[in-house]
Scaffold this active site. Structure first.
Site, PDB file in Angstrom:
ATOM      1  N   SER A   6       1.198  -1.256   0.103  1.00  0.00           N
ATOM      2  CA  SER A   6      -0.062  -0.410  -0.497  1.00  0.00           C
ATOM      3  C   SER A   6       0.824   1.314  -0.463  1.00  0.00           C
ATOM      4  O   SER A   6       2.582   1.030   0.991  1.00  0.00           O
ATOM      5  CB  SER A   6      -1.081  -0.090   1.128  1.00  0.00           C
ATOM      6  OG  SER A   6      -1.144   1.318   1.031  1.00  0.00           O
ATOM      7  N   TYR A  20      -2.068  -1.066  10.566  1.00  0.00           N
ATOM      8  CA  TYR A  20      -2.011  -1.279   8.918  1.00  0.00           C
ATOM      9  C   TYR A  20      -0.694  -1.047   7.906  1.00  0.00           C
ATOM     10  O   TYR A  20      -0.082  -1.719   7.145  1.00  0.00           O
ATOM     11  CB  TYR A  20      -3.189  -0.512   8.446  1.00  0.00           C
ATOM     12  CG  TYR A  20      -3.270  -0.431   6.704  1.00  0.00           C
ATOM     13  CD1 TYR A  20      -4.036  -2.020   6.531  1.00  0.00           C
ATOM     14  CD2 TYR A  20      -3.492   0.262   5.683  1.00  0.00           C
ATOM     15  CE1 TYR A  20      -4.069  -2.023   4.607  1.00  0.00           C
ATOM     16  CE2 TYR A  20      -3.835  -0.189   4.849  1.00  0.00           C
ATOM     17  CZ  TYR A  20      -3.723  -1.146   3.631  1.00  0.00           C
ATOM     18  OH  TYR A  20      -4.214  -1.245   2.066  1.00  0.00           O
TER      19      TYR A  20
END
Length: 128
Positions: A6, A20
């Site tokens: 990401s 995350y």
């Protein structure tokens, strides 16, 4: 091997996604290390780092924000994009666009691409 990381691995949102972002940063580093380890055996390893993707979950997130904050879906979407620092192409990527990139990297057409990271974020990350 294609790992999906990401852009949050380099652009975390501390108010909401620290864990995350840390996990994706770890996967990014693991992908690079694995490419060095198994590349000599003929196994290619690359990673794909998406930004905002217009998934069903993203649409539901926008609807929850709209219910909590008011405004139109377009206004809420713009607030999210502004929170990311803007997306120069003006939209998040569609899931099929990310899938197309992954399929391409998994194909024989990319036989010499190894140990690389591909960012698909519409220009969100402003650095080279």
């Amino acid at each position: 091997v294609v790992h999906v990381t990401s852009i949050q691995s380099v652009m975390p949102l501390p108010e909401s996604t620290t864990a995350y972002a840390a996990a994706k940063a770890g996967l990014r580093t693991y992908s690079k290390a694995l490419s060095k380890e198994i590349g000599p055996q003929g196994v290619r390893v690359n990673s794909v780092s998406p930004g905002w993707i217009m998934t069903e979950a993203s649409s539901e997130f926008l609807e929850r924000l709209q219910a909590a904050e008011g405004g139109t879906i377009e206004q809420v979407r713009q607030r999210v994009l502004d929170g990311l620092g803007g997306i120069p192409i003006g939209r998040g990527a569609e899931p099929h666009e990310v899938a197309d990139l992954i399929a391409y990297l998994a194909s024989d057409r990319t036989a010499a691409i190894h140990g690389a990271e591909f960012v698909i974020d519409g220009g969100t990350i402003r650095t080279v």
